[in-house]
Design a protein around this motif. Structure first.
Motif, PDB file in Angstrom:
ATOM      1  N   MET A 205      87.190   4.882  -6.427  1.00 38.21           N
ATOM      2  CA  MET A 205      87.181   6.279  -6.859  1.00 38.21           C
ATOM      3  C   MET A 205      88.472   6.948  -6.426  1.00 38.21           C
ATOM      4  N   GLU A 206      88.935   7.893  -7.213  1.00 42.69           N
ATOM      5  CA  GLU A 206      90.112   8.659  -6.816  1.00 42.69           C
ATOM      6  C   GLU A 206      89.790   9.497  -5.580  1.00 42.69           C
ATOM      7  N   GLU A 207      90.739   9.604  -4.699  1.00 42.99           N
ATOM      8  CA  GLU A 207      90.526  10.374  -3.476  1.00 42.99           C
ATOM      9  C   GLU A 207      90.300  11.855  -3.793  1.00 42.99           C
ATOM     10  N   ARG A 208      89.282  12.428  -3.152  1.00 35.15           N
ATOM     11  CA  ARG A 208      88.923  13.843  -3.281  1.00 35.15           C
ATOM     12  C   ARG A 208      88.609  14.251  -4.725  1.00 35.15           C
ATOM     13  N   LEU A 209      88.125  13.316  -5.525  1.00 33.63           N
ATOM     14  CA  LEU A 209      87.748  13.636  -6.903  1.00 33.63           C
ATOM     15  C   LEU A 209      86.510  14.526  -6.906  1.00 33.63           C
ATOM     16  N   LYS A 210      86.548  15.608  -7.679  1.00 34.98           N
ATOM     17  CA  LYS A 210      85.418  16.517  -7.811  1.00 34.98           C
ATOM     18  C   LYS A 210      85.063  16.652  -9.290  1.00 34.98           C
ATOM     19  N   LEU A 211      83.825  16.306  -9.625  1.00 37.69           N
ATOM     20  CA  LEU A 211      83.334  16.410 -10.992  1.00 37.69           C
ATOM     21  C   LEU A 211      82.194  17.419 -11.035  1.00 37.69           C
ATOM     22  N   THR A 212      81.980  17.997 -12.215  1.00 30.42           N
ATOM     23  CA  THR A 212      80.945  19.015 -12.359  1.00 30.42           C
ATOM     24  C   THR A 212      80.146  18.791 -13.635  1.00 30.42           C
ATOM     25  N   LYS A 213      78.876  19.207 -13.608  1.00 36.94           N
ATOM     26  CA  LYS A 213      78.041  19.144 -14.801  1.00 36.94           C
ATOM     27  C   LYS A 213      78.489  20.163 -15.850  1.00 36.94           C
ATOM     28  N   ALA A 214      79.251  21.156 -15.422  1.00 36.08           N
ATOM     29  CA  ALA A 214      79.718  22.208 -16.343  1.00 36.08           C
ATOM     30  C   ALA A 214      81.060  21.851 -16.973  1.00 36.08           C
ATOM     31  N   SER A 215      81.391  20.577 -17.007  1.00 41.78           N
ATOM     32  CA  SER A 215      82.669  20.138 -17.573  1.00 41.78           C
ATOM     33  C   SER A 215      82.794  20.550 -19.041  1.00 41.78           C
ATOM     34  N   THR A 216      84.005  20.947 -19.427  1.00 42.56           N
ATOM     35  CA  THR A 216      84.273  21.320 -20.821  1.00 42.56           C
ATOM     36  C   THR A 216      85.004  20.211 -21.567  1.00 42.56           C
ATOM     37  N   ALA A 217      85.125  19.041 -20.939  1.00 43.34           N
ATOM     38  CA  ALA A 217      85.779  17.909 -21.597  1.00 43.34           C
ATOM     39  C   ALA A 217      84.930  17.417 -22.764  1.00 43.34           C
ATOM     40  N   ALA A 218      85.527  16.595 -23.617  1.00 46.10           N
ATOM     41  CA  ALA A 218      84.822  16.084 -24.796  1.00 46.10           C
ATOM     42  C   ALA A 218      83.624  15.236 -24.393  1.00 46.10           C
ATOM     43  N   LYS A 219      82.567  15.291 -25.220  1.00 42.72           N
ATOM     44  CA  LYS A 219      81.392  14.479 -24.959  1.00 42.72           C
ATOM     45  C   LYS A 219      81.686  13.008 -25.234  1.00 42.72           C
ATOM     46  N   VAL A 220      80.951  12.117 -24.542  1.00 46.65           N
ATOM     47  CA  VAL A 220      81.074  10.677 -24.786  1.00 46.65           C
ATOM     48  C   VAL A 220      79.708  10.138 -25.179  1.00 46.65           C
ATOM     49  N   ASP A 221      79.662   8.879 -25.585  1.00 43.83           N
ATOM     50  CA  ASP A 221      78.417   8.236 -25.994  1.00 43.83           C
ATOM     51  C   ASP A 221      77.454   8.178 -24.801  1.00 43.83           C
ATOM     52  N   ALA A 222      76.416   9.021 -24.845  1.00 41.00           N
ATOM     53  CA  ALA A 222      75.493   9.124 -23.714  1.00 41.00           C
ATOM     54  C   ALA A 222      74.721   7.827 -23.496  1.00 41.00           C
ATOM     55  N   THR A 223      74.359   7.134 -24.582  1.00 42.98           N
ATOM     56  CA  THR A 223      73.608   5.886 -24.446  1.00 42.98           C
ATOM     57  C   THR A 223      74.431   4.827 -23.727  1.00 42.98           C
ATOM     58  N   LEU A 224      75.704   4.704 -24.099  1.00 41.53           N
ATOM     59  CA  LEU A 224      76.584   3.738 -23.436  1.00 41.53           C
ATOM     60  C   LEU A 224      76.782   4.113 -21.979  1.00 41.53           C
ATOM     61  N   TYR A 225      77.012   5.389 -21.728  1.00 38.79           N
ATOM     62  CA  TYR A 225      77.231   5.855 -20.353  1.00 38.79           C
ATOM     63  C   TYR A 225      76.033   5.506 -19.479  1.00 38.79           C
ATOM     64  N   ARG A 226      74.823   5.814 -19.963  1.00 35.37           N
ATOM     65  CA  ARG A 226      73.617   5.549 -19.174  1.00 35.37           C
ATOM     66  C   ARG A 226      73.401   4.055 -18.974  1.00 35.37           C
ATOM     67  N   SER A 227      73.708   3.268 -19.996  1.00 38.06           N
ATOM     68  CA  SER A 227      73.539   1.827 -19.901  1.00 38.06           C
ATOM     69  C   SER A 227      74.463   1.228 -18.844  1.00 38.06           C
ATOM     70  N   ILE A 228      75.731   1.632 -18.840  1.00 39.03           N
ATOM     71  CA  ILE A 228      76.698   1.077 -17.894  1.00 39.03           C
ATOM     72  C   ILE A 228      76.399   1.547 -16.477  1.00 39.03           C
ATOM     73  N   VAL A 229      76.090   2.827 -16.319  1.00 38.54           N
ATOM     74  CA  VAL A 229      75.768   3.334 -14.980  1.00 38.54           C
ATOM     75  C   VAL A 229      74.487   2.679 -14.457  1.00 38.54           C
ATOM     76  N   GLY A 230      73.510   2.456 -15.348  1.00 41.19           N
ATOM     77  CA  GLY A 230      72.293   1.753 -14.938  1.00 41.19           C
ATOM     78  C   GLY A 230      72.595   0.346 -14.457  1.00 41.19           C
ATOM     79  N   GLY A 231      73.519  -0.333 -15.166  1.00 39.15           N
ATOM     80  CA  GLY A 231      73.942  -1.659 -14.730  1.00 39.15           C
ATOM     81  C   GLY A 231      74.638  -1.627 -13.390  1.00 39.15           C
ATOM     82  N   LEU A 232      75.454  -0.614 -13.171  1.00 42.41           N
ATOM     83  CA  LEU A 232      76.136  -0.471 -11.886  1.00 42.41           C
ATOM     84  C   LEU A 232      75.143  -0.208 -10.758  1.00 42.41           C
ATOM     85  N   ARG A 233      74.074   0.500 -11.067  1.00 43.95           N
ATOM     86  CA  ARG A 233      73.057   0.767 -10.048  1.00 43.95           C
ATOM     87  C   ARG A 233      72.412  -0.542  -9.585  1.00 43.95           C
ATOM     88  N   TYR A 234      72.218  -1.481 -10.522  1.00 40.89           N
ATOM     89  CA  TYR A 234      71.661  -2.775 -10.124  1.00 40.89           C
ATOM     90  C   TYR A 234      72.670  -3.563  -9.296  1.00 40.89           C
TER      91      TYR A 234
END
Length: 258
Positions: free
Chosen positions: A92-121
């Protein structure tokens, strides 16, 4: 489920997951006797010494037992399209701060959840990524481009550490000494101002349990945040001490909380 059996000199521990069993004990003849008992009642396959279980690779050497998930990590990199990416040395980048109120472009939520779920395992054998995986998991409801960039950074780290795992030295000693470390940030979650607890438990020199968890209360000082983390660590290690006592029949020594 985890079962124990003690009859005279026999000491067996049996782990059951659906129709898969792992059996261990102090003497090989006890294990073989148990397998014959099972084969008399059920149709079963004896796969020999444990080498692979639920995506976890087990390497049994003379001096140590090593657990890892390299094959699973490689499949995860392929599924995310990061198999040929360049590796990096930190998750992770040092001192990285992310927020749920981000105004950045949306990404594929299904892919995001799938990859993060895999990382959790993958966290099952990788305490070094526990914090980052927990952090990026907070944005699965509405993932944005900056959240996905953090996930890809983590995947690049996994690419460079794909063979990392947990090593359990075969010390031959009977002393059951638990040592637990706790730590906390202060208001690391910029959306709710809550802190994150980190806990790492060692049995001897081997890590056996870890967690990274956003605290349920808003700490008003670094002292309070650290106290909440230490209390979480204490609860975890008290439970582990009782579990070790049940498994071995020997009471573990009082744990050290660092």
């Amino acid at each position: 489920a985890l079962y124990t059996r003690r009859r005279g000199k026999e000491e067996l521990v049996v782990d059951v997951y659906v129709d898969d069993l792992i059996t261990t004990g102090a003497r090989t003849e006890d294990i073989n006797s148990f397998k014959r008992e099972m084969a008399a009642h059920f149709q079963m396959s004896d796969l020999g010494a444990l080498s692979y279980y639920l995506g976890i690779e087990v390497r049994q050497g003379r001096e140590a037992l090593t657990l890892g998930q390299s094959a699973y990590a490689l499949k995860l990199l392929e599924r995310s399209g990061m198999a040929e990416c360049k590796s990096c040395v930190t998750p992770m980048e040092e001192r990285l701060k992310l927020t749920k109120a981000s105004t950045a472009a949306k990404v594929d939520a299904t892919l995001y959840r799938s990859i993060v779920g895999g990382l959790r395992y993958l966290v099952h054998m990788r305490p070094d990524i526990a914090f980052v995986v927990g952090y990026v998991s907070r944005f699965m409801e509405d993932p944005r481009e900056d959240h996905w960039v953090a996930v890809k950074r983590l995947l690049r780290y996994v690419k460079g550490t794909v063979n990392h795992g947990i090593i359990f030295p075969k010390t031959g000693g009977s002393r059951l000494q638990l040592t637990v470390f706790s730590d906390a940030d202060m208001a690391g979650d910029i959306d709710g101002r809550r802190s994150t607890s980190g806990v790492l438990v060692f049995l001897g020199s081997a890590p056996i349990s870890w967690l990274s968890l956003k605290q349920k209360v808003v700490a008003l000082s670094t002292c309070e945040a650290e106290y909440v983390a230490a209390a979480t660590a204490a609860c975890q290690v008290v439970w582990l001490r009782r579990l070790l006592g049940e498994l071995t029949g020997v009471e573990a020594h009082p744990p050290a909380l660092m």
